[in-house]
Design a protein around this motif. Structure first.
Motif, PDB file in Angstrom:
ATOM      1  N   ARG A   5      -2.236   1.312  10.904  1.00  0.00           N
ATOM      2  CA  ARG A   5      -1.341   0.314  10.304  1.00  0.00           C
ATOM      3  C   ARG A   5      -0.186   1.045   9.635  1.00  0.00           C
ATOM      4  NH1 ARG A   5      -3.423  -5.022   9.718  1.00  0.00           N
ATOM      5  NH2 ARG A   5      -1.254  -5.402   9.153  1.00  0.00           N
ATOM      6  N   LEU A   6       0.846   0.292   9.324  1.00  0.00           N
ATOM      7  CA  LEU A   6       1.922   0.800   8.475  1.00  0.00           C
ATOM      8  C   LEU A   6       1.605   0.391   7.038  1.00  0.00           C
ATOM      9  CD1 LEU A   6       5.119  -0.101  10.535  1.00  0.00           C
ATOM     10  CD2 LEU A   6       3.872   2.065  10.486  1.00  0.00           C
ATOM     11  N   ALA A   7       1.519   1.379   6.156  1.00  0.00           N
ATOM     12  CA  ALA A   7       1.118   1.071   4.773  1.00  0.00           C
ATOM     13  C   ALA A   7       2.123   0.161   4.079  1.00  0.00           C
ATOM     14  CB  ALA A   7       0.943   2.363   3.979  1.00  0.00           C
ATOM     15  N   CYS A   8       3.390   0.200   4.520  1.00  0.00           N
ATOM     16  CA  CYS A   8       4.391  -0.643   3.854  1.00  0.00           C
ATOM     17  C   CYS A   8       4.226  -2.117   4.207  1.00  0.00           C
ATOM     18  CB  CYS A   8       5.807  -0.180   4.187  1.00  0.00           C
ATOM     19  SG  CYS A   8       6.308  -0.442   5.901  1.00  0.00           S
ATOM     20  N   GLN A   9       3.459  -2.401   5.250  1.00  0.00           N
ATOM     21  CA  GLN A   9       3.292  -3.785   5.680  1.00  0.00           C
ATOM     22  C   GLN A   9       1.984  -4.382   5.164  1.00  0.00           C
ATOM     23  OE1 GLN A   9       5.947  -5.348   7.380  1.00  0.00           O
ATOM     24  NE2 GLN A   9       6.786  -3.433   6.574  1.00  0.00           N
ATOM     25  N   LEU A  26       6.359   9.739   3.273  1.00  0.00           N
ATOM     26  CA  LEU A  26       7.824   9.804   3.252  1.00  0.00           C
ATOM     27  C   LEU A  26       8.454   8.428   3.062  1.00  0.00           C
ATOM     28  CD1 LEU A  26       8.776  12.342   6.074  1.00  0.00           C
ATOM     29  CD2 LEU A  26       9.140  12.579   3.608  1.00  0.00           C
ATOM     30  N   ALA A  27       7.977   7.450   3.834  1.00  0.00           N
ATOM     31  CA  ALA A  27       8.518   6.089   3.739  1.00  0.00           C
ATOM     32  C   ALA A  27      10.041   6.083   3.798  1.00  0.00           C
ATOM     33  CB  ALA A  27       8.017   5.395   2.468  1.00  0.00           C
ATOM     34  N   THR A  28      10.569   6.765   4.786  1.00  0.00           N
ATOM     35  CA  THR A  28      12.010   6.965   4.923  1.00  0.00           C
ATOM     36  C   THR A  28      12.796   5.659   4.930  1.00  0.00           C
ATOM     37  OG1 THR A  28      11.368   8.783   6.365  1.00  0.00           O
ATOM     38  CG2 THR A  28      13.710   8.261   6.257  1.00  0.00           C
ATOM     39  N   CYS A  29      12.230   4.629   5.532  1.00  0.00           N
ATOM     40  CA  CYS A  29      12.984   3.375   5.668  1.00  0.00           C
ATOM     41  C   CYS A  29      12.801   2.458   4.452  1.00  0.00           C
ATOM     42  CB  CYS A  29      12.597   2.640   6.942  1.00  0.00           C
ATOM     43  SG  CYS A  29      11.014   1.782   6.846  1.00  0.00           S
ATOM     44  N   GLY A  30      11.997   2.901   3.493  1.00  0.00           N
ATOM     45  CA  GLY A  30      11.844   2.123   2.277  1.00  0.00           C
ATOM     46  C   GLY A  30      10.978   0.881   2.431  1.00  0.00           C
ATOM     47  N   GLY A  31      10.205   0.834   3.490  1.00  0.00           N
ATOM     48  CA  GLY A  31       9.261  -0.270   3.630  1.00  0.00           C
ATOM     49  C   GLY A  31       9.717  -1.372   4.559  1.00  0.00           C
ATOM     50  N   MET A  32      10.643  -1.045   5.469  1.00  0.00           N
ATOM     51  CA  MET A  32      11.220  -2.044   6.369  1.00  0.00           C
ATOM     52  C   MET A  32      10.540  -2.092   7.737  1.00  0.00           C
ATOM     53  SD  MET A  32      13.670  -3.256   4.478  1.00  0.00           S
ATOM     54  CE  MET A  32      14.860  -4.027   5.572  1.00  0.00           C
ATOM     55  N   ALA A  33       9.435  -1.388   7.903  1.00  0.00           N
ATOM     56  CA  ALA A  33       8.761  -1.285   9.207  1.00  0.00           C
ATOM     57  C   ALA A  33       9.690  -0.708  10.267  1.00  0.00           C
ATOM     58  CB  ALA A  33       8.203  -2.643   9.670  1.00  0.00           C
ATOM     59  N   LEU A  34      10.453   0.313   9.877  1.00  0.00           N
ATOM     60  CA  LEU A  34      11.418   0.917  10.806  1.00  0.00           C
ATOM     61  C   LEU A  34      11.194   2.409  11.041  1.00  0.00           C
ATOM     62  CD1 LEU A  34      14.723  -0.772   9.553  1.00  0.00           C
ATOM     63  CD2 LEU A  34      13.507  -1.239  11.680  1.00  0.00           C
ATOM     64  N   CYS A  35      10.341   3.058  10.274  1.00  0.00           N
ATOM     65  CA  CYS A  35      10.256   4.523  10.394  1.00  0.00           C
ATOM     66  C   CYS A  35       8.864   5.033  10.763  1.00  0.00           C
ATOM     67  CB  CYS A  35      10.710   5.191   9.096  1.00  0.00           C
ATOM     68  SG  CYS A  35       9.542   5.015   7.727  1.00  0.00           S
ATOM     69  N   ALA A  36       7.827   4.276  10.459  1.00  0.00           N
ATOM     70  CA  ALA A  36       6.438   4.657  10.757  1.00  0.00           C
ATOM     71  C   ALA A  36       5.970   5.906  10.022  1.00  0.00           C
ATOM     72  CB  ALA A  36       6.208   4.791  12.260  1.00  0.00           C
ATOM     73  N   THR A  37       6.743   6.393   9.058  1.00  0.00           N
ATOM     74  CA  THR A  37       6.269   7.561   8.303  1.00  0.00           C
ATOM     75  C   THR A  37       5.205   7.169   7.275  1.00  0.00           C
ATOM     76  OG1 THR A  37       8.045   7.374   6.669  1.00  0.00           O
ATOM     77  CG2 THR A  37       8.437   8.826   8.559  1.00  0.00           C
ATOM     78  N   CYS A  38       4.910   5.887   7.164  1.00  0.00           N
ATOM     79  CA  CYS A  38       3.843   5.436   6.256  1.00  0.00           C
ATOM     80  C   CYS A  38       2.574   5.099   7.044  1.00  0.00           C
ATOM     81  CB  CYS A  38       4.299   4.236   5.446  1.00  0.00           C
ATOM     82  SG  CYS A  38       4.609   2.786   6.477  1.00  0.00           S
ATOM     83  N   HIS A  39       2.461   5.669   8.234  1.00  0.00           N
ATOM     84  CA  HIS A  39       1.290   5.430   9.105  1.00  0.00           C
ATOM     85  C   HIS A  39      -0.006   5.799   8.374  1.00  0.00           C
ATOM     86  CE1 HIS A  39      -0.860   6.814  13.085  1.00  0.00           C
ATOM     87  NE2 HIS A  39      -1.341   5.668  12.645  1.00  0.00           N
ATOM     88  N   LEU A  79       0.838  -1.201   0.000  1.00  0.00           N
ATOM     89  CA  LEU A  79       0.000   0.000   0.000  1.00  0.00           C
ATOM     90  C   LEU A  79       0.873   1.252   0.000  1.00  0.00           C
ATOM     91  CD1 LEU A  79      -2.729   1.414   0.217  1.00  0.00           C
ATOM     92  CD2 LEU A  79      -2.664   0.989   2.688  1.00  0.00           C
ATOM     93  N   MET A  80       1.978   1.233   0.728  1.00  0.00           N
ATOM     94  CA  MET A  80       2.892   2.384   0.735  1.00  0.00           C
ATOM     95  C   MET A  80       3.383   2.698  -0.682  1.00  0.00           C
ATOM     96  SD  MET A  80       6.411   2.927   0.396  1.00  0.00           S
ATOM     97  CE  MET A  80       7.474   1.676   1.084  1.00  0.00           C
ATOM     98  N   GLU A  81       3.775   1.683  -1.427  1.00  0.00           N
ATOM     99  CA  GLU A  81       4.279   1.919  -2.785  1.00  0.00           C
ATOM    100  C   GLU A  81       3.201   2.536  -3.680  1.00  0.00           C
ATOM    101  OE1 GLU A  81       7.632  -1.499  -3.417  1.00  0.00           O
ATOM    102  OE2 GLU A  81       5.574  -2.184  -3.160  1.00  0.00           O
TER     103      GLU A  81
HETATM  104 FE1  FES Z   1       9.074   2.899   6.988  1.00  0.00          FE
HETATM  105 FE2  FES Z   1       6.680   1.831   6.420  1.00  0.00          FE
HETATM  106  S1  FES Z   1       8.027   2.853   5.093  1.00  0.00           S
HETATM  107  S2  FES Z   1       7.726   1.893   8.305  1.00  0.00           S
END
Ligand code: FES
Length: 105
Positions: A82-86, A37-50, A25-27
């Motif tokens: 949720r985190l959109a990257c997950q 922002l998705a700063t961590c690129g989808g690694m569930a490490l930044c939460a900017t994709c909340h 979903l983040m992508e």
């Molecule tokens: Fe970093 Fe989802 S992109 S937690």
């Protein structure tokens, strides 16, 4: 699959996404020019994709521990958060309503 995205100003727009290509979903939100922002690129490490899943959360399954850890570190999160990257894009999201919760950028 078709779902609705509500931006930080409360505007709702339909978004169409392929559900057979393995996108998160983040992508899809980034590709649709939403300010994720998705700063961590989808690694569930930044939460900017909340995001909040306002409607359609039931079929998504539970958040992983890694996802919950990030959500719990946010200043504000919700039972619908949720985190959109997950979240993998699938037909489960048909008709869902997703509210952006990342920082305004
Ligand atoms: Fe970093 Fe989802 S992109 S937690």
């Amino acid at each position: 699959v078709n779902f609705i995205v509500e931006d930080n100003d409360g505007n709702r727009q339909p978004v169409e996404a392929p559900d057979d290509m393995g996108f998160s979903l983040m992508e899809i939100l980034k590709a649709s020019d939403y300010p994720v922002l998705a700063t961590c690129g989808g690694m569930a490490l930044c939460a900017t994709c909340h995001v909040e899943i306002l409607e359609g959360k039931d079929g998504l399954g539970d958040a992983t521990d890694a996802e919950l850890d990030q959500l719990e570190n946010l200043p504000e999160y919700f039972p619908t958060s949720r985190l959109a990257c997950q979240i993998r894009i699938s037909d489960v999201l048909e008709g869902a309503v997703i509210k952006l919760r990342g920082e305004d950028v």
